[in-house]
Design a protein around this motif. Structure first.
Motif, short mmCIF file in Angstrom:
data_model
loop_
_atom_site.label_atom_id
_atom_site.label_comp_id
_atom_site.label_asym_id
_atom_site.label_seq_id
_atom_site.Cartn_x
_atom_site.Cartn_y
_atom_site.Cartn_z
N VAL A 104 0.85 -1.19 0.00
CA VAL A 104 0.00 0.00 0.00
C VAL A 104 0.89 1.24 0.00
O VAL A 104 1.81 1.35 0.82
CB VAL A 104 -0.93 0.02 1.24
N ASP A 105 0.62 2.14 -0.91
CA ASP A 105 1.37 3.41 -0.99
C ASP A 105 2.88 3.19 -1.09
O ASP A 105 3.67 3.85 -0.41
CB ASP A 105 1.05 4.31 0.22
N GLY A 106 3.28 2.22 -1.90
CA GLY A 106 4.69 2.00 -2.16
C GLY A 106 5.45 1.26 -1.09
O GLY A 106 6.69 1.21 -1.12
N GLN A 107 4.74 0.68 -0.12
CA GLN A 107 5.46 -0.09 0.91
C GLN A 107 4.59 -1.23 1.42
O GLN A 107 3.37 -1.23 1.26
CB GLN A 107 5.87 0.82 2.07
N LEU A 108 5.26 -2.21 2.03
CA LEU A 108 4.58 -3.38 2.57
C LEU A 108 4.13 -3.08 4.00
O LEU A 108 4.95 -2.73 4.85
CB LEU A 108 5.53 -4.58 2.54
N LYS A 109 2.82 -3.21 4.25
CA LYS A 109 2.28 -2.91 5.58
C LYS A 109 1.51 -4.12 6.10
O LYS A 109 0.85 -4.82 5.33
CB LYS A 109 1.33 -1.71 5.51
N GLU A 110 1.60 -4.33 7.41
CA GLU A 110 0.88 -5.44 8.03
C GLU A 110 -0.49 -4.97 8.51
O GLU A 110 -0.61 -3.91 9.12
CB GLU A 110 1.68 -6.02 9.20
N TYR A 111 -1.50 -5.79 8.25
CA TYR A 111 -2.86 -5.47 8.66
C TYR A 111 -3.40 -6.64 9.48
O TYR A 111 -3.07 -7.80 9.23
CB TYR A 111 -3.75 -5.23 7.45
N PRO A 112 -4.26 -6.35 10.47
CA PRO A 112 -4.80 -7.43 11.31
C PRO A 112 -5.83 -8.27 10.58
O PRO A 112 -6.22 -7.97 9.45
CB PRO A 112 -5.45 -6.65 12.47
N ALA A 113 -6.29 -9.31 11.24
CA ALA A 113 -7.36 -10.14 10.70
C ALA A 113 -8.63 -9.32 10.55
O ALA A 113 -8.77 -8.24 11.14
CB ALA A 113 -7.62 -11.33 11.62
N HIS A 114 -9.55 -9.83 9.75
CA HIS A 114 -10.87 -9.21 9.54
C HIS A 114 -10.76 -7.86 8.85
O HIS A 114 -11.40 -6.88 9.25
CB HIS A 114 -11.62 -9.07 10.86
N CYS A 115 -9.95 -7.82 7.80
CA CYS A 115 -9.86 -6.63 6.94
C CYS A 115 -10.37 -6.98 5.55
O CYS A 115 -10.33 -8.14 5.13
CB CYS A 115 -8.42 -6.13 6.84
N ALA A 116 -10.85 -5.97 4.85
CA ALA A 116 -11.28 -6.14 3.46
C ALA A 116 -10.47 -5.21 2.57
O ALA A 116 -10.08 -4.11 3.00
CB ALA A 116 -12.77 -5.82 3.32
N TYR A 173 -0.01 -9.19 -1.91
CA TYR A 173 -0.21 -9.44 -0.47
C TYR A 173 0.38 -10.80 -0.14
O TYR A 173 0.57 -11.65 -1.01
CB TYR A 173 -1.69 -9.35 -0.07
N ARG A 174 0.69 -10.98 1.13
CA ARG A 174 1.38 -12.20 1.55
C ARG A 174 1.03 -12.56 2.99
O ARG A 174 0.54 -11.71 3.77
CB ARG A 174 2.89 -12.02 1.42
N ALA A 175 1.29 -13.81 3.33
CA ALA A 175 1.07 -14.27 4.70
C ALA A 175 2.11 -13.64 5.62
O ALA A 175 3.23 -13.35 5.20
CB ALA A 175 1.17 -15.79 4.76
N CYS A 176 1.71 -13.44 6.87
CA CYS A 176 2.69 -12.95 7.85
C CYS A 176 2.55 -13.70 9.17
O CYS A 176 2.95 -13.22 10.22
CB CYS A 176 2.56 -11.44 8.05
N SER A 177 1.94 -14.87 9.12
CA SER A 177 1.83 -15.73 10.29
C SER A 177 1.92 -17.18 9.83
O SER A 177 2.18 -17.44 8.64
CB SER A 177 0.52 -15.47 11.04
N GLU A 178 1.71 -18.11 10.72
CA GLU A 178 1.89 -19.52 10.38
C GLU A 178 0.98 -19.95 9.24
O GLU A 178 1.36 -20.74 8.38
CB GLU A 178 1.61 -20.38 11.63
N ARG A 179 -0.26 -19.44 9.24
CA ARG A 179 -1.19 -19.73 8.15
C ARG A 179 -1.89 -18.44 7.76
O ARG A 179 -2.09 -17.54 8.57
CB ARG A 179 -2.24 -20.76 8.58
N TYR A 180 -2.26 -18.37 6.48
CA TYR A 180 -3.04 -17.24 6.00
C TYR A 180 -4.37 -17.77 5.47
O TYR A 180 -4.40 -18.70 4.64
CB TYR A 180 -2.29 -16.49 4.89
N ILE A 181 -5.49 -17.20 5.96
CA ILE A 181 -6.82 -17.65 5.56
C ILE A 181 -7.62 -16.45 5.08
O ILE A 181 -7.59 -15.38 5.72
CB ILE A 181 -7.56 -18.33 6.73
N ASN A 182 -8.33 -16.62 3.96
CA ASN A 182 -9.15 -15.52 3.48
C ASN A 182 -10.37 -16.01 2.71
O ASN A 182 -10.50 -17.19 2.38
CB ASN A 182 -8.33 -14.54 2.62
N ASP A 183 -11.29 -15.08 2.46
CA ASP A 183 -12.37 -15.25 1.50
C ASP A 183 -12.04 -14.32 0.34
O ASP A 183 -11.54 -13.21 0.57
CB ASP A 183 -13.73 -14.85 2.09
N TRP A 184 -12.33 -14.74 -0.86
CA TRP A 184 -12.02 -13.85 -1.98
C TRP A 184 -12.95 -14.11 -3.16
O TRP A 184 -13.51 -15.20 -3.31
CB TRP A 184 -10.56 -14.00 -2.43
#
Length: 269
Positions: free
Chosen positions: A41-53, A64-75
């Motif tokens: 976002v805006d030219g840099q990699l930022k971490e966002y919490p769960a339950h974001c859209a 976008y990429r995982a930043c914990s043991e598992r990454y789960i989403n709806d898409w």
């Protein structure tokens, strides 16, 4: 007209997961996270919490990429010429926290079902579901700040509204979400604009009005069904909330006889 290319719920990825499309899709992409993730976002990699859209426009860079043991989403990847999509005020490519992630998840589940089967009203249903989803996203997007405590409070509020006759107490509610009674009352009012016990009363009176409109129970039976063990207390709260007694409220229904004893009502005044 809206067409879904693919939609998935509860997609699970390992900690090395990376989704990188520099030129973007030739369609819209909506992602809802169930776990923390990093977004470009805006030219840099930022971490966002769960339950974001996050909504990506066609041909917008996606990373976008995982930043914990598992990454789960709806898409969902789709195309649409509907104004609620093409003219949306949702910030493109910028994640924002969801006010009610469970509600949005259920909409995704329904979208998966509609996309999977050739039902007669499939296109119309998909359009309605997606419009509802976008409405929920817009509601979330204007929220100033959504704290981590918001989600257990929301589950508690849903339980109150689904079970208003339960003998709720502040102490019990505080235990459910593992906070002190004082903190519960402070956060509940801050989140929803009324106290937890006020919400219980609102839910009970709403249910009582439904019984008075469409059933022939006695006032005592309605009080019991709405969680009151004292009829006078129920009548007092009902009048405080509605401006009329339960009997007066019932009489205002079109075609109801003035003498409620004909319907099995008993006096409790």
């Amino acid at each position: 007209m809206t067409s879904i290319f693919y939609v998935e719920c509860d997609a699970v990825h390992q900690n090395h997961f990376v989704f990188d499309i520099p030129e973007g899709h030739d369609a819209w992409l909506l992602v809802i996270t169930q776990t923390p993730a990093q977004f470009w976002v805006d030219g840099q990699l930022k971490e966002y919490p769960a339950h974001c859209a996050v909504l990506f426009k066609p041909y917008q860079k996606i990373y976008y990429r995982a930043c914990s043991e598992r990454y789960i989403n709806d898409w969902i990847r789709f195309e649409s010429d509907e104004p609620f999509v093409t003219d949306t005020s949702l910030p493109p490519g910028t994640p924002f926290p969801l006010d009610d992630p469970e509600y949005c998840h259920k909409l995704f589940q329904l979208l998966v079902a509609e996309h999977s089967f050739q039902n007669d009203y499939r296109e119309s249903s998909i359009n309605c579901l997606l419009r509802t989803l976008f409405n929920k996203l817009l509601e979330s997007c204007v929220q100033e700040d959504i704290s981590p405590q918001h989600y257990p409070l929301l589950k508690l509020r849903t339980a109150i509204h689904n079970h208003p006759s339960h003998p709720w107490t502040i102490s019990e509610m505080a235990k459910i979400i593992n906070v002190s009674p004082g903190y519960l009352q402070l956060m509940y009012k801050k989140s929803f604009g009324l106290s937890c016990m006020e919400d219980v009363i609102h839910s009970r009176i709403r249910l009582a009005k439904e019984y008075l409109r469409h059933h022939l129970y006695t006032v005592a039976e309605i009080a019991d069904r709405c969680g009151y063990r004292n009829v006078e207390h129920f009548c007092r709260q009902f009048k405080q909330m509605t401006g009329s007694s339960p009997k007066q409220f019932h009489k205002r229904r079109e075609g109801v006889p003035a003498d409620l004893t004909e319907l099995g009502y008993k006096s409790h005044s």
